[in-house]
Design a protein around this motif. Structure first.
Motif, mmCIF file in Angstrom:
data_model
loop_
_atom_site.group_PDB
_atom_site.id
_atom_site.type_symbol
_atom_site.label_atom_id
_atom_site.label_comp_id
_atom_site.label_asym_id
_atom_site.label_seq_id
_atom_site.Cartn_x
_atom_site.Cartn_y
_atom_site.Cartn_z
ATOM 1 N N LEU A 96 0.823 -1.210 0.000
ATOM 2 C CA LEU A 96 0.000 0.000 0.000
ATOM 3 C C LEU A 96 0.861 1.265 0.000
ATOM 4 C CD1 LEU A 96 -2.914 -0.995 2.405
ATOM 5 C CD2 LEU A 96 -2.706 -1.294 -0.064
ATOM 6 N N ARG A 97 1.975 1.238 0.699
ATOM 7 C CA ARG A 97 2.854 2.416 0.693
ATOM 8 C C ARG A 97 3.458 2.643 -0.688
ATOM 9 N NH1 ARG A 97 4.020 0.274 5.982
ATOM 10 N NH2 ARG A 97 3.129 1.667 7.552
ATOM 11 N N HIS A 98 3.824 1.567 -1.367
ATOM 12 C CA HIS A 98 4.342 1.709 -2.724
ATOM 13 C C HIS A 98 3.252 2.191 -3.685
ATOM 14 C CE1 HIS A 98 7.956 -1.219 -2.056
ATOM 15 N NE2 HIS A 98 8.114 -0.052 -1.461
ATOM 16 N N LEU A 99 2.031 1.698 -3.468
ATOM 17 C CA LEU A 99 0.913 2.133 -4.290
ATOM 18 C C LEU A 99 0.765 3.651 -4.235
ATOM 19 C CD1 LEU A 99 -1.721 1.311 -5.920
ATOM 20 C CD2 LEU A 99 -2.888 1.406 -3.711
ATOM 21 N N LEU A 100 0.899 4.202 -3.033
ATOM 22 C CA LEU A 100 0.720 5.640 -2.845
ATOM 23 C C LEU A 100 1.957 6.442 -3.240
ATOM 24 C CD1 LEU A 100 -1.148 5.698 0.602
ATOM 25 C CD2 LEU A 100 -2.113 6.124 -1.654
ATOM 26 N N GLY A 101 3.137 5.863 -3.063
ATOM 27 C CA GLY A 101 4.350 6.648 -3.222
ATOM 28 C C GLY A 101 5.093 6.497 -4.528
ATOM 29 N N PRO A 133 -3.265 -3.448 -8.237
ATOM 30 C CA PRO A 133 -4.262 -3.075 -7.219
ATOM 31 C C PRO A 133 -5.517 -3.931 -7.320
ATOM 32 C CG PRO A 133 -3.358 -1.121 -8.272
ATOM 33 C CD PRO A 133 -2.843 -2.297 -9.055
ATOM 34 N N GLY A 134 -5.976 -4.432 -6.185
ATOM 35 C CA GLY A 134 -7.197 -5.232 -6.154
ATOM 36 C C GLY A 134 -6.998 -6.714 -6.394
ATOM 37 N N MET A 135 -5.808 -7.122 -6.854
ATOM 38 C CA MET A 135 -5.586 -8.520 -7.202
ATOM 39 C C MET A 135 -5.697 -9.435 -5.992
ATOM 40 S SD MET A 135 -4.979 -10.695 -9.653
ATOM 41 C CE MET A 135 -4.128 -9.925 -11.052
ATOM 42 N N SER A 136 -5.110 -9.045 -4.858
ATOM 43 C CA SER A 136 -5.114 -9.926 -3.687
ATOM 44 C C SER A 136 -6.534 -10.200 -3.192
ATOM 45 C CB SER A 136 -4.272 -9.320 -2.563
ATOM 46 O OG SER A 136 -4.784 -8.062 -2.172
ATOM 47 N N VAL A 137 -7.409 -9.196 -3.265
ATOM 48 C CA VAL A 137 -8.799 -9.381 -2.829
ATOM 49 C C VAL A 137 -9.555 -10.264 -3.817
ATOM 50 C CG1 VAL A 137 -10.999 -8.217 -2.424
ATOM 51 C CG2 VAL A 137 -8.882 -7.226 -1.546
ATOM 52 N N VAL A 177 -4.239 -0.165 7.933
ATOM 53 C CA VAL A 177 -2.779 -0.089 8.027
ATOM 54 C C VAL A 177 -2.423 1.305 8.531
ATOM 55 C CG1 VAL A 177 -0.609 -0.135 6.742
ATOM 56 C CG2 VAL A 177 -2.428 -1.753 6.177
ATOM 57 N N PRO A 178 -1.598 1.417 9.558
ATOM 58 C CA PRO A 178 -1.249 2.742 10.094
ATOM 59 C C PRO A 178 -0.722 3.685 9.013
ATOM 60 C CG PRO A 178 -0.433 1.020 11.548
ATOM 61 C CD PRO A 178 -0.940 0.328 10.318
ATOM 62 N N ASN A 179 -1.215 4.913 9.049
ATOM 63 C CA ASN A 179 -0.758 5.986 8.148
ATOM 64 C C ASN A 179 -1.112 5.754 6.679
ATOM 65 O OD1 ASN A 179 0.524 7.307 10.393
ATOM 66 N ND2 ASN A 179 2.238 5.867 10.172
ATOM 67 N N ILE A 180 -2.050 4.853 6.416
ATOM 68 C CA ILE A 180 -2.520 4.622 5.045
ATOM 69 C C ILE A 180 -3.972 5.082 4.943
ATOM 70 C CG2 ILE A 180 -3.108 2.884 3.318
ATOM 71 C CD1 ILE A 180 -0.136 3.359 3.504
ATOM 72 N N CYS A 181 -4.231 5.995 4.024
ATOM 73 C CA CYS A 181 -5.581 6.521 3.809
ATOM 74 C C CYS A 181 -6.267 5.717 2.709
ATOM 75 C CB CYS A 181 -5.515 8.000 3.438
ATOM 76 S SG CYS A 181 -7.115 8.704 2.986
ATOM 77 N N GLY A 182 -7.345 5.004 3.078
ATOM 78 C CA GLY A 182 -8.047 4.176 2.100
ATOM 79 C C GLY A 182 -8.593 4.972 0.940
ATOM 80 N N PRO A 204 -6.440 3.502 -9.936
ATOM 81 C CA PRO A 204 -6.628 3.425 -11.386
ATOM 82 C C PRO A 204 -5.410 3.911 -12.182
ATOM 83 C CG PRO A 204 -8.594 4.314 -10.332
ATOM 84 C CD PRO A 204 -7.524 4.269 -9.287
ATOM 85 N N GLU A 205 -4.617 4.800 -11.584
ATOM 86 C CA GLU A 205 -3.437 5.301 -12.272
ATOM 87 C C GLU A 205 -2.319 4.266 -12.304
ATOM 88 O OE1 GLU A 205 -2.266 8.785 -10.152
ATOM 89 O OE2 GLU A 205 -4.271 9.681 -10.185
ATOM 90 N N ARG A 206 -2.393 3.252 -11.445
ATOM 91 C CA ARG A 206 -1.295 2.287 -11.313
ATOM 92 C C ARG A 206 -1.434 1.069 -12.220
ATOM 93 N NH1 ARG A 206 1.668 6.144 -9.302
ATOM 94 N NH2 ARG A 206 1.418 6.553 -7.058
ATOM 95 N N PHE A 207 -2.569 0.890 -12.868
ATOM 96 C CA PHE A 207 -2.727 -0.309 -13.698
ATOM 97 C C PHE A 207 -1.739 -0.324 -14.856
ATOM 98 C CE2 PHE A 207 -6.702 -0.803 -11.423
ATOM 99 C CZ PHE A 207 -6.805 -2.183 -11.320
ATOM 100 N N GLY A 208 -1.318 0.837 -15.294
ATOM 101 C CA GLY A 208 -0.315 0.908 -16.356
ATOM 102 C C GLY A 208 1.100 0.732 -15.857
ATOM 103 N N GLN A 209 1.266 0.643 -14.531
ATOM 104 C CA GLN A 209 2.586 0.469 -13.932
ATOM 105 C C GLN A 209 2.756 -0.883 -13.240
ATOM 106 O OE1 GLN A 209 2.027 4.721 -11.937
ATOM 107 N NE2 GLN A 209 4.041 3.897 -11.435
#
Length: 317
Positions: free
Chosen positions: A22-27, A38-42, A292-297, A305-310
Motif C-alpha cells: 500500500l505504501r508503494h501504491l501511494l508513493g 491493485p485489487g488482485m489480492s482481494v 494499516v497505520p498511516n494509510i488513507c483508504g 486506477p493510475e497504477r494499472f499501467g505500472q
C-alpha cells in the motif's frame, strides 16, 4: 534494477507485506513499476474467485461449489448434501487462508456443519499476528471433492504453475482487462507424502494423503527430498516437466494437449476475474480491512486506477 526498501529510487518497487504494498501504491512515481496489481489480492480470495468464475456459462474445470458467509449453516449443509451425488464428499476451504490452513474434508452434513462452525477458532490458532486476527472471517467455499483424483505412484499430486501479467495499456484499462499474460512452461509438482486411501475414512493424519500443500507435506515424516531434478518418479517436490515426461511415457497424458488445456484454463480465469480486480481496486474496504497505520483508504482508491499501467503480477495457478 536497483533493489530498494523505499519508493524513492530504482525502476521497480517490490513488496511482499500488505503495508509495503500500500505504501508503494501511494508513493510510486509514474515511471516506476509495481509488483502488485491493485485489487488482485482481494479478487484472488477463494470466495471472490468463485463469484467471478461462476458468472457466465459453467466452466468444465470448476467443480460444484457453494459459498458460505457465516449464516444459515444448517440449511446450507442440508442443501449441499441433497444436491451431491450419493456417497460424494466435500472439501471446505476458508476464503482468506493459504498453506492448507483450515481445510477439512466432510463426508456428511453433520461433519460439514462442524467444519464450518470451527473455521474462526482454527484461524485464530493459525494466526501469525494482529493483522491475521483482524482478517478472520467465517467466509469459505465448499466444493465437491474430486474422488478419485489422478494419481502417480499411488500418490495424489498437483502442479503449481506461474503466470506473469504485464501492466495494462490504456485500451485494456478502459475495458477492465489485464495486460498481456505469459505462462511459464515449468513449475513445481507437489506430491502428498502418503498413498491416497481407497476408503472415505477421514481420520487423523488424512492431510498428508489428501493435501499437496508444501506447508503440510514438509512436516511429514515421509517427506521425500528429490535427489535428481530430472527424475519425475520420486520426491515430494518435482519439476513439472519431469513429471509430464513420466506421464507421457506411460501413455497417461499427451503433453501438447495438456499445455493447450492449461492455456485455455488460464486465459478463461484471467478474463473472468479481471473485472473483479478492477472493482476491488476502487473499493475503500480493500485498503482499510484491516487498517494499516498511516494509510488513507480513500487516497488509495483515487490512486489505484493510475497504477494499472505500472503494475504487474506473478500469479500461481
Amino acid at each position: 534494477i536497483a533493489v530498494i526498501s523505499e519508493g524513492e529510487d530504482g525502476d521497480l518497487l517490490w513488496a511482499a507485506r500488505r503495508d509495503d504494498v500500500l505504501r508503494h501504491l501511494l508513493g510510486a512515481r509514474p515511471d516506476q513499476l509495481l509488483n502488485r496489481i491493485p485489487g488482485m489480492s482481494v479478487a484472488c480470495e477463494k470466495l471472490q474467485t468463485h463469484a467471478a468464475l461462476s458468472s457466465g456459462c459453467p466452466l468444465p474445470f470448476w467443480p460444484m461449489t457453494w459459498a458460505y458467509i457465516g449464516v444459515k449453516v444448517d440449511q446450507l449443509c442440508a442443501r449441499i448434501f441433497s444436491e451431491l451425488p450419493s456417497g460424494a464428499r466435500v472439501i471446505v476451504k476458508p476464503s482468506r487462508t493459504s498453506k492448507g490452513v483450515g481445510i477439512v474434508i466432510a463426508c456428511s452434513k453433520d461433519e460439514l456443519r462442524r467444519a464450518l462452525l470451527g473455521i474462526p477458532q482454527c484461524l485464530r490458532q493459525a494466526a501469525g499476528g494482529e493483522q491475521d486476527l483482524l482478517r478472520i472471517t467465517d467466509d469459505a467455499i465448499i466444493q465437491q471433492y474430486i474422488d478419485p483424483p489422478f494419481l502417480l505412484g499411488g500418490l495424489k499430486f498437483d502442479f503449481r504453475l506461474y503466470v506473469f501479467i504485464c501492466p495494462a495499456d490504456e485500451q485494456s484499462q478502459s475495458l477492465d482487462e489485464f495486460g498481456p499474460a505469459f505462462l511459464c512452461r515449468e513449475g513445481l509438482a507437489r506430491f502428498c507424502t502418503k498413498p491416497y486411501p481407497q476408503t472415505s475414512d477421514c481420520r487423523a493424519g488424512w492431510e498428508t494423503a489428501h493435501l499437496t500443500n508444501t506447508s503440510v507435506s514438509k512436516t511429514s515424516a515421509t517427506f521425500e527430498r528429490a535427489t535428481c531434478l530430472d527424475d519425475g518418479s520420486s520426491g515430494s517436490k518435482r519439476k513439472v516437466s519431469s513429471v509430464l515426461e513420466c506421464l507421457e511415457k506411460s501413455g497417461s497424458l499427451d503433453v501438447s494437449k495438456f499445455w493447450g488445456s492449461i492455456e485455455a484454463l488460464v486465459s478463461t480465469v484471467l478474463r473472468r476475474i479481471s473485472a473483479a480486480v478492477y472493482e476491488a481496486a476502487v473499493a475503500k474496504d480493500t485498503y482499510e480491512t484491516p487498517p494499516v497505520p498511516n494509510i488513507c483508504g480513500q487516497r488509495c482508491v483515487q490512486v489505484a486506477p493510475e497504477r494499472f499501467g505500472q503494475a504487474f503480477n506473478l500469479l500461481g495457478f
